[in-house]
Design an enzyme around this catalytic site. Structure first.
Site, mmCIF file in Angstrom:
data_model
loop_
_atom_site.group_PDB
_atom_site.id
_atom_site.type_symbol
_atom_site.label_atom_id
_atom_site.label_comp_id
_atom_site.label_asym_id
_atom_site.label_seq_id
_atom_site.Cartn_x
_atom_site.Cartn_y
_atom_site.Cartn_z
ATOM 1 N N CYS A 80 0.834 -1.211 0.000
ATOM 2 C CA CYS A 80 0.000 0.000 0.000
ATOM 3 C C CYS A 80 0.868 1.260 0.000
ATOM 4 O O CYS A 80 1.507 1.551 -1.009
ATOM 5 C CB CYS A 80 -0.989 -0.057 1.154
ATOM 6 S SG CYS A 80 -2.440 0.962 0.872
ATOM 7 N N HIS A 182 -3.195 -5.339 1.795
ATOM 8 C CA HIS A 182 -2.570 -5.534 3.112
ATOM 9 C C HIS A 182 -2.652 -6.992 3.546
ATOM 10 O O HIS A 182 -3.552 -7.346 4.312
ATOM 11 C CB HIS A 182 -3.319 -4.700 4.156
ATOM 12 C CG HIS A 182 -3.125 -3.226 4.045
ATOM 13 N ND1 HIS A 182 -2.177 -2.545 4.751
ATOM 14 C CD2 HIS A 182 -3.772 -2.311 3.301
ATOM 15 C CE1 HIS A 182 -2.237 -1.260 4.457
ATOM 16 N NE2 HIS A 182 -3.198 -1.088 3.576
ATOM 17 N N GLU A 184 -0.961 -8.449 5.674
ATOM 18 C CA GLU A 184 -0.592 -8.591 7.089
ATOM 19 C C GLU A 184 -1.801 -8.560 8.014
ATOM 20 O O GLU A 184 -1.683 -8.890 9.183
ATOM 21 C CB GLU A 184 0.416 -7.504 7.485
ATOM 22 C CG GLU A 184 -0.126 -6.096 7.651
ATOM 23 C CD GLU A 184 -0.414 -5.378 6.332
ATOM 24 O OE1 GLU A 184 -0.251 -5.998 5.260
ATOM 25 O OE2 GLU A 184 -0.815 -4.201 6.379
HETATM 26 N N1 LIG Z 1 -3.356 1.864 3.563
HETATM 27 C C1 LIG Z 1 -2.480 2.648 3.021
HETATM 28 O O1 LIG Z 1 -1.259 2.432 3.096
HETATM 29 C C2 LIG Z 1 -3.018 3.882 2.373
HETATM 30 C C3 LIG Z 1 -2.039 4.644 1.526
HETATM 31 C C4 LIG Z 1 -2.361 6.118 1.539
HETATM 32 N N2 LIG Z 1 -3.617 6.386 0.892
HETATM 33 C C5 LIG Z 1 -1.221 6.898 0.915
HETATM 34 O O2 LIG Z 1 -1.390 7.561 -0.043
HETATM 35 O O3 LIG Z 1 -0.123 6.816 1.402
#
Ligand SMILES: NC(=O)CC[C@H](N)C(=O)O
Length: 201
Positions: A80, A182, A184
């Site tokens: 992410c 994610h 995890e």
């Molecule tokens: N769950 C996340 O890691 C979200 C990422 C977040 N929207 C960002 O731009 O960093």
């Protein structure tokens, strides 16, 4: 010997990654300082907020040493916000947002839109997990997607259904692995297991 895996610990869901890696037999080290990069076999860049992580990386004088280690071939897995940190190009970034780079992709932050801040989907990832394995339950939280990939990048996962069908959400280029989702948080350790295999070369 047990692999020694760092988890970047400036912000985000650090503990969940450490727990997942340890359940697979790795030793983990939370990384906040440049010295803590020494002797690692790999590093995980967790989810969180990429703009905050970028600021803290710079504030902790960790950005350049970490980028140097990645360029020297340290295996890394970004989930992410971690995927955003590894990307060479970011759409919808804030004005001064920088990344570590290395992954020849263009990602779009918060790509799935406000209506679907968070959602889950089953992804089949045959190239990564084997043809017969059950799908991965992918949890997306204000997630990016990959909008363009360079020639060296392997696409390992795409969304199957709905308005985002076909969007790329898992990629690998050499020693760098990234997912929009994610793993995890689900108790399914197969993505971390794949990463640990990468760190063994
Ligand atoms: N769950 C996340 O890691 C979200 C990422 C977040 N929207 C960002 O731009 O960093």
């Amino acid at each position: 010997m047990k692999p020694q895996i760092g988890v970047l610990a400036v912000q985000g869901d650090v503990r969940e990654h450490a727990r997942s890696l340890e359940s697979l037999g790795a030793t983990t080290r939370l990384v906040r300082r440049p010295e803590e990069l020494e002797g690692l076999d790999g590093i995980v860049l967790p989810g969180g907020e990429s703009t905050t992580m970028d600021k803290l990386l710079r504030a902790f004088d960790l950005r350049d040493p970490l980028r140097d280690r990645l360029q020297a071939g340290l295996p890394a897995y970004g989930s992410c916000a971690g995927m955003i940190l590894l990307a060479d190009r970011v759409l919808d970034a804030t004005a001064d947002q920088q990344t570590l780079g290395g992954l020849d992709v263009t990602v779009r932050r918060n790509a799935f839109g406000r209506q679907v801040d968070s959602f889950e989907e089953d992804l089949s990832m045959p190239e990564m997990l084997g043809e017969s394995d059950r799908p991965v339950r992918a949890v997306f939280i204000r997630a990016p997607w990959v909008e363009a990939v360079g020639p060296e990048v392997r696409v390992l996962g795409t969304v199957a259904t709905g308005p985002a069908a076909g969007r790329i959400v898992a990629v690998r280029q050499g020693n760098l692995l990234a997912t929009s989702f994610h793993p995890e948080v689900t108790g399914d350790h197969r993505i971390h297991e794949y990463f640990l295999r990468m760190t063994r070369g």
